[in-house]
Motif scaffolding. Structure first.
Motif, PDB file in Angstrom:
ATOM      1  N   SER A 148      -0.577   8.470   2.103  1.00 12.49           N
ATOM      2  CA  SER A 148      -0.956   9.714   1.432  1.00 12.49           C
ATOM      3  C   SER A 148      -0.089  10.025   0.220  1.00 12.49           C
ATOM      4  N   ARG A 149       0.978   9.251   0.011  1.00 10.75           N
ATOM      5  CA  ARG A 149       1.936   9.557  -1.067  1.00 10.75           C
ATOM      6  C   ARG A 149       1.722   8.622  -2.253  1.00 10.75           C
ATOM      7  N   GLU A 150       1.052   9.132  -3.258  1.00 11.46           N
ATOM      8  CA  GLU A 150       0.674   8.307  -4.406  1.00 11.46           C
ATOM      9  C   GLU A 150       1.889   7.765  -5.158  1.00 11.46           C
ATOM     10  N   ARG A 151       2.942   8.567  -5.300  1.00 11.74           N
ATOM     11  CA  ARG A 151       4.136   8.096  -6.001  1.00 11.74           C
ATOM     12  C   ARG A 151       4.791   6.941  -5.244  1.00 11.74           C
ATOM     13  N   ALA A 152       4.816   7.044  -3.920  1.00 13.90           N
ATOM     14  CA  ALA A 152       5.399   5.975  -3.115  1.00 13.90           C
ATOM     15  C   ALA A 152       4.556   4.705  -3.204  1.00 13.90           C
ATOM     16  N   LEU A 153       3.258   4.861  -3.232  1.00 12.34           N
ATOM     17  CA  LEU A 153       2.362   3.714  -3.361  1.00 12.34           C
ATOM     18  C   LEU A 153       2.589   2.998  -4.689  1.00 12.34           C
ATOM     19  N   GLU A 154       2.840   3.770  -5.727  1.00 12.09           N
ATOM     20  CA  GLU A 154       3.085   3.189  -7.044  1.00 12.09           C
ATOM     21  C   GLU A 154       4.453   2.518  -7.089  1.00 12.09           C
ATOM     22  N   LYS A 155       5.461   3.175  -6.533  1.00 11.82           N
ATOM     23  CA  LYS A 155       6.812   2.620  -6.557  1.00 11.82           C
ATOM     24  C   LYS A 155       6.889   1.305  -5.788  1.00 11.82           C
ATOM     25  N   ALA A 156       6.094   1.187  -4.729  1.00 11.23           N
ATOM     26  CA  ALA A 156       6.127  -0.016  -3.898  1.00 11.23           C
ATOM     27  C   ALA A 156       5.798  -1.268  -4.695  1.00 11.23           C
ATOM     28  N   LYS A 157       5.078  -1.111  -5.790  1.00  6.93           N
ATOM     29  CA  LYS A 157       4.718  -2.257  -6.622  1.00  6.93           C
ATOM     30  C   LYS A 157       5.928  -2.880  -7.303  1.00  6.93           C
ATOM     31  N   THR A 158       7.029  -2.131  -7.372  1.00  2.91           N
ATOM     32  CA  THR A 158       8.221  -2.605  -8.074  1.00  2.91           C
ATOM     33  C   THR A 158       9.326  -3.055  -7.122  1.00  2.91           C
ATOM     34  N   LEU A 159       9.140  -2.881  -5.821  1.00 11.66           N
ATOM     35  CA  LEU A 159      10.198  -3.190  -4.860  1.00 11.66           C
ATOM     36  C   LEU A 159      10.149  -4.662  -4.435  1.00 11.66           C
ATOM     37  N   PRO A 160      11.305  -5.287  -4.247  1.00 11.27           N
ATOM     38  CA  PRO A 160      11.343  -6.707  -3.872  1.00 11.27           C
ATOM     39  C   PRO A 160      11.114  -6.942  -2.383  1.00 11.27           C
ATOM     40  N   VAL A 161      10.028  -6.391  -1.861  1.00 13.45           N
ATOM     41  CA  VAL A 161       9.693  -6.547  -0.450  1.00 13.45           C
ATOM     42  C   VAL A 161       8.702  -7.689  -0.269  1.00 13.45           C
ATOM     43  N   ASP A 162       8.761  -8.313   0.898  1.00 15.80           N
ATOM     44  CA  ASP A 162       7.830  -9.404   1.185  1.00 15.80           C
ATOM     45  C   ASP A 162       6.478  -8.885   1.655  1.00 15.80           C
ATOM     46  N   ALA A 163       6.482  -7.738   2.314  1.00 19.98           N
ATOM     47  CA  ALA A 163       5.232  -7.180   2.845  1.00 19.98           C
ATOM     48  C   ALA A 163       5.344  -5.661   2.888  1.00 19.98           C
ATOM     49  N   ILE A 164       4.193  -5.011   2.830  1.00 21.81           N
ATOM     50  CA  ILE A 164       4.124  -3.549   2.902  1.00 21.81           C
ATOM     51  C   ILE A 164       3.155  -3.161   4.008  1.00 21.81           C
ATOM     52  N   ILE A 165       3.591  -2.208   4.837  1.00 21.42           N
ATOM     53  CA  ILE A 165       2.674  -1.590   5.799  1.00 21.42           C
ATOM     54  C   ILE A 165       2.276  -0.239   5.224  1.00 21.42           C
ATOM     55  N   PHE A 166       1.048  -0.141   4.767  1.00 22.88           N
ATOM     56  CA  PHE A 166       0.504   1.114   4.266  1.00 22.88           C
ATOM     57  C   PHE A 166       0.038   1.922   5.477  1.00 22.88           C
ATOM     58  N   ASP A 167       0.713   3.025   5.722  1.00 16.41           N
ATOM     59  CA  ASP A 167       0.552   3.719   6.999  1.00 16.41           C
ATOM     60  C   ASP A 167      -0.436   4.877   6.930  1.00 16.41           C
ATOM     61  N   LEU A 168      -1.488   4.783   7.720  1.00 17.55           N
ATOM     62  CA  LEU A 168      -2.438   5.880   7.904  1.00 17.55           C
ATOM     63  C   LEU A 168      -2.158   6.646   9.193  1.00 17.55           C
ATOM     64  N   GLU A 169      -1.183   6.154   9.974  1.00 15.80           N
ATOM     65  CA  GLU A 169      -0.944   6.731  11.299  1.00 15.80           C
ATOM     66  C   GLU A 169       0.206   7.741  11.296  1.00 15.80           C
ATOM     67  N   ASP A 170       1.367   7.352  11.833  1.00 16.03           N
ATOM     68  CA  ASP A 170       2.455   8.310  12.071  1.00 16.03           C
ATOM     69  C   ASP A 170       2.970   8.998  10.817  1.00 16.03           C
ATOM     70  N   ALA A 171       2.947   8.317   9.677  1.00 11.19           N
ATOM     71  CA  ALA A 171       3.533   8.877   8.456  1.00 11.19           C
ATOM     72  C   ALA A 171       2.602   9.846   7.729  1.00 11.19           C
ATOM     73  N   VAL A 172       1.403  10.056   8.269  1.00 13.88           N
ATOM     74  CA  VAL A 172       0.423  10.924   7.607  1.00 13.88           C
ATOM     75  C   VAL A 172       0.082  12.089   8.528  1.00 13.88           C
ATOM     76  N   SER A 173       0.203  13.298   8.006  1.00 16.56           N
ATOM     77  CA  SER A 173      -0.098  14.481   8.817  1.00 16.56           C
ATOM     78  C   SER A 173      -1.590  14.558   9.120  1.00 16.56           C
TER      79      SER A 173
END
Length: 284
Positions: free
Chosen positions: A17-42
């Motif tokens: 649900s956090r658009e800024r976080a979704l955008e920032k993730a594109k720049t992070l040196p992570v191997d994988a991303i879990i886009f969370d629709l469950e616990d992290a979303v009210s």
């Protein structure tokens, strides 16, 4: 790239649900991303989060990062619509929470089709049934849900995680038996770098492929701990060279640094080099 060679050192949770976080993730040196629709979303953001995530994934920009979407359970009011939405999303896999039986995976597979499924392993029943879950034809990876597991077990916090070792071990055995990916649970104290390092090293020693993370500040440590060290790469190269030389001379074993090297050691050495090459390719 095989699932074993593909790096999963750092697997970062991002609230869908956090658009800024979704955008920032594109720049992070992570191997994988879990886009969370469950616990992290009210609750009041669940439906909107689906739309936001679908748009973000459609826009792309995540490079070689593995894109995994965690949906709500099918026993919730959002799970079915989540699964239907994820089936059409530009993601690599769907992650189902609180998996306890293979039948749960059948239900998701019927909706998402050929899209690979990952399982959150976070309950005692899930641990007990880990072999059948890992063997499901759509199963690609386990994600350990250690916070939920600790709650279910009613354990106290221990740095050595001794109360959870039985469950972690059962899931590791099942994952390794089926050749699927398995990543360790999160470390909650994201400002405690020494504690994170200790838990990453423990997870790596146990055989986990990487660690799930709750904050970008944890990425560098996970990437370091779950990557082959220079010493490991060096010994791997020397083991392969020594064994190939021994084979050329008609011998079945070699000796490196005073230790016997057999074919099984060479298999491990080649896996180490393949992982190192895959990590280097991501960096490049």
């Amino acid at each position: 790239m095989s699932q074993i060679a593909r790096p999963y050192r750092s697997v970062l949770y991002i609230p869908a649900s956090r658009e800024r976080a979704l955008e920032k993730a594109k720049t992070l040196p992570v191997d994988a991303i879990i886009f969370d629709l469950e616990d992290a979303v009210s609750v009041d953001e669940k439906v909107n989060a689906r739309r936001i995530l679908a748009a973000a994934l459609s826009a792309g920009g995540y490079g070689g990062r593995v894109k995994i979407v965690r949906i709500n359970g099918l026993d919730t009011e959002w799970g079915l619509d989540d699964a239907k939405a994820v089936a059409a999303m530009a993601c690599d896999a769907v992650l189902l929470p609180k998996v306890e039986t293979a039948q749960q995976l059948d239900a998701v597979a019927a909706i998402v089709g050929d899209k690979p499924i990952w399982a959150m392993m976070e309950t005692p029943r899930g641990m007990i049934n880990a072999p059948e879950i890992a063997a499901h034809p759509s199963m690609q990876g386990f994600v350990m849900g250690t916070n939920d597991l600790a709650k279910e077990l009613n354990t106290r916090f221990r740095a050595d995680r001794l109360p959870m070792m039985a469950g972690l071990g059962l899931c590791l055995l099942a994952a390794k038996a089926e050749g699927i990916v398995i990543v360790d649970g999160v470390y909650n104290a994201f400002k405690d770098e020494a504690g994170l390092e200790a838990e990453c090293e423990q997870g790596r020693d146990m055989g986990f492929d990487g660690k799930t993370l709750i904050h970008p500040a944890q990425v560098a440590m996970a990437n370091k701990c779950f990557a082959p060290t220079e010493a490991e790469i060096d010994i791997a190269r020397r083991q392969i060279a020594a064994f190939e030389e021994a084979e050329a001379e008609g011998q079945g074993v070699a000796v490196v640094d005073g230790k016997i090297v057999e074919n099984l050691h060479v298999v491990t050495a080649r896996d180490i080099l393949a992982k190192a090459d895959a990590i280097a390719a991501l960096i490049d």
